[in-house]
Design an enzyme around this catalytic site. Sequence first.
Site, short mmCIF file in Angstrom:
data_model
loop_
_atom_site.label_atom_id
_atom_site.label_comp_id
_atom_site.label_asym_id
_atom_site.label_seq_id
_atom_site.Cartn_x
_atom_site.Cartn_y
_atom_site.Cartn_z
NE ARG A 150 -3.49 -2.31 2.82
CZ ARG A 150 -3.15 -3.46 3.42
NH1 ARG A 150 -1.93 -3.61 3.93
NH2 ARG A 150 -4.02 -4.45 3.51
CE LYS A 174 -5.92 -1.23 5.21
NZ LYS A 174 -7.25 -1.48 4.59
CG HIS A 245 -5.18 0.57 -3.44
ND1 HIS A 245 -4.27 0.97 -2.47
CD2 HIS A 245 -5.89 -0.44 -2.86
CE1 HIS A 245 -4.46 0.26 -1.38
NE2 HIS A 245 -5.41 -0.60 -1.59
NE ARG A 248 -3.18 -3.65 -1.40
CZ ARG A 248 -2.57 -4.43 -0.51
NH1 ARG A 248 -1.25 -4.51 -0.50
NH2 ARG A 248 -3.26 -5.15 0.35
CE1 TYR A 280 -6.60 -6.97 -6.93
CE2 TYR A 280 -6.53 -8.22 -4.88
CZ TYR A 280 -6.46 -7.02 -5.55
OH TYR A 280 -6.25 -5.86 -4.85
#
Length: 299
Positions: A150, A174, A245, A248, A280
């Site tokens: 990120r 996170k 993003h 990513r 994905y």
Amino acid sequence: MTHSAIDVRNQYISYVCLEKNYSSLTVAEYEKDVDAFLAFLEIEGISDLNAVSYQDARLYITNLYDEGFARTSISRKISSVRSFFKFANARYGINDMAFRSLHHPKKEQKLPAFFYEKELEQLFSATIAEDKKSERDYALLELLYATGMRVSELTSLRLKDIDHNLGIVMVMGKGRKERYIPYGSYAQTAIDTYLENSRPQLLKKKEHDVLFVNLRGDPLTDRGVRHILNKMMERASLHTKIYPHMIRHSFATHLLAAGADMRSVQELLGHSHLSSTQVYTHITKEHLRKTYMNSHPRA
């Protein structure tokens, strides 16, 4: 429609208008939604609100889909009618289970945008230059694509987080969860060049250990990364709207398309749940379908 149902409807509209003190626009929406539902009951021959069943509620929602309403509109209509029945139950003891147990339709899941490999090649090519700013930008882009981290993780990287011998970077994700991500020779070369040639000049005698710095020598911010990526897009003449993003998303999509297993990609991305990574697979399947439809002679 019987008078009792109409009476309940009128009392409800007065309630949301006077007691709840909703705006005139909100009241009008509630009124429209409730009236549409009562019209449906009349068509179905249901005159008693107590007789409305869960199956009737499901049929009403199915009809809304058939009429072409968007999921957000249907969700709002469910809320309106549920509120109406809740009022009817509290005021008149009318059974409100039909809509109480009815779930809102799930939001349509938008597939993450990503770059095709040729687009990324354009982006990389347009970034290569020998000035200190370009060397920093190139290292930044290489590391983002090599690791899928990120942007907030990128901007918080310290010099000590890079293991140059093993080609691994330690990322604080996170929830303060650490993870280790390998990176390849392209990123390694770009980072080495940046650290040797550019970062010392960009620092301007300032002292800190943040990996990526701006032109004033201060730590690069998330906003700064977005600005850099937008400038890259302009130089590459790519007209796709970019946001950090997307790099990513491209990392994950390209790995899965090349046969990487989902658990490994989950760990690399730092996802707590596999469901976050599974989105994905929809992208790679759609890409395969488009490739097939464009390439197969009898598609």
